[in-house]
Design an enzyme around this catalytic site. Sequence first.
Site, mmCIF file in Angstrom:
data_model
loop_
_atom_site.group_PDB
_atom_site.id
_atom_site.type_symbol
_atom_site.label_atom_id
_atom_site.label_comp_id
_atom_site.label_asym_id
_atom_site.label_seq_id
_atom_site.Cartn_x
_atom_site.Cartn_y
_atom_site.Cartn_z
ATOM 1 N N LYS A 6 0.838 -1.007 0.203
ATOM 2 C CA LYS A 6 0.056 -0.028 -0.036
ATOM 3 C C LYS A 6 0.818 1.292 -0.090
ATOM 4 O O LYS A 6 1.859 1.071 0.500
ATOM 5 C CB LYS A 6 -0.851 0.000 1.379
ATOM 6 C CG LYS A 6 -0.162 0.112 2.532
ATOM 7 C CD LYS A 6 -1.139 0.146 3.677
ATOM 8 C CE LYS A 6 -0.580 0.458 4.983
ATOM 9 N NZ LYS A 6 0.065 1.765 5.095
ATOM 10 N N LYS A 24 0.899 -0.257 9.845
ATOM 11 C CA LYS A 24 2.039 0.189 9.207
ATOM 12 C C LYS A 24 1.617 1.899 8.997
ATOM 13 O O LYS A 24 0.823 2.448 8.913
ATOM 14 C CB LYS A 24 2.283 -0.454 7.965
ATOM 15 C CG LYS A 24 2.237 -2.007 7.955
ATOM 16 C CD LYS A 24 3.832 -1.943 8.546
ATOM 17 C CE LYS A 24 4.423 -3.385 8.894
ATOM 18 N NZ LYS A 24 3.669 -3.924 10.119
ATOM 19 N N ASP A 25 2.845 2.534 8.752
ATOM 20 C CA ASP A 25 2.826 4.063 8.525
ATOM 21 C C ASP A 25 2.136 4.286 7.229
ATOM 22 O O ASP A 25 1.989 3.611 6.173
ATOM 23 C CB ASP A 25 4.246 4.356 8.182
ATOM 24 C CG ASP A 25 5.316 4.123 9.425
ATOM 25 O OD1 ASP A 25 5.713 3.068 9.467
ATOM 26 O OD2 ASP A 25 5.396 5.015 10.243
ATOM 27 N N LYS A 26 1.354 5.378 7.439
ATOM 28 C CA LYS A 26 0.668 6.180 6.132
ATOM 29 C C LYS A 26 1.514 6.432 5.165
ATOM 30 O O LYS A 26 1.229 6.383 3.893
ATOM 31 C CB LYS A 26 -0.377 6.975 6.952
ATOM 32 C CG LYS A 26 -1.264 7.680 5.721
ATOM 33 C CD LYS A 26 -2.220 8.732 6.222
ATOM 34 C CE LYS A 26 -2.964 9.409 5.036
ATOM 35 N NZ LYS A 26 -3.923 10.313 5.254
#
Length: 339
Positions: free
Chosen positions: A47, A76-78
């Site tokens: 993503k 998880k980080d954006k």
Amino acid sequence: MRKREYLDSVGDIDFKFYQTQDDFIVDEIPSIEFKGKGNSLVVHVKKTEMTTWDMIAAFSEYLAIPAQKIGYAGLKDKHATTTQYISVDVSYEKMIKQFYHKQIEVLDITRHSTGIRMGDLAGNRFSINLFEVDNIDAGRIEKCARKISKNGLPNYFGFQRFGRDSDSFKQARDMLSGEIFVEDAKIKNFLISIYQSEFFNQWLRERVEISQNENNGKFKLLEGDVYVDVKGKLSTPKIIPIKEFEAKKLTPTGLLCGRDVFRARDEALEIEAKYDDEFLQEKGYRREALIYPKDIECKYVKKQTMLNISFTLPKGSYATVFLESIADKNYSAKDVKKK
């Protein structure tokens, strides 16, 4: 919120890094080996520029199932490109193969006997571009990173843990003291985690300062420390286990305050008690005081004055904390946002 202090750093390099899809890459490392057969479909996804929650929501809408039916191991980080694993019932295999989203790519699918659960995660592999680095500083950064890998990195919660509002710890404290009322369960749990995490960070900061002043910058063990072994078992040895610590067989831990948790004793308790709340009704935990970054690789690109640094961290730890330690600087969300 007090400054996070570190044991090792270069100290005088003001490199830049940005949490963008091109410059901040995170790959999830699962803790289980998928069997290739079973009633659960394991989907390896990539993503970009979206949160894990948003990604799960996209699959939930597409498959027309509740988000709770989709398993995942961690968040998880954006602002990054990240890969991770999710799981759904095997009956959705045909639909998953036809799935399309401009920010999500299905990399692979396999099967397993059970769905993925929170915590089914060994760690994460990071690849981060550092900018405004000359070739001399690139060598110094790599040398410092390898020293931290050997001696240990203080396992602070990074700035991401505390949300956008720098006053969130005060909100958490006011909520727990009854001065404000929070009805939303998610917000309440978020504030409690901030409360526990800030106390842990304050405790770790004091232990790092003691180590700087009394142990030549190496983490100082105290009588009564609680240790965790490689299998996750907690213990308080009668004698300070220096050899086991140096061999990385035992790691000292800090308190995430709450109920039903192993607390320190003796000399270690004197410090830990400053950052405890024995009346907190939520469950408490122990967290490793130190972690050891592994598999460090550095590649310098002279034309771009850029150093790419790759490394692996255990679950629950922060890449930004590793970079803070090297630079001896505390970062915020504003610092890592590309202008």
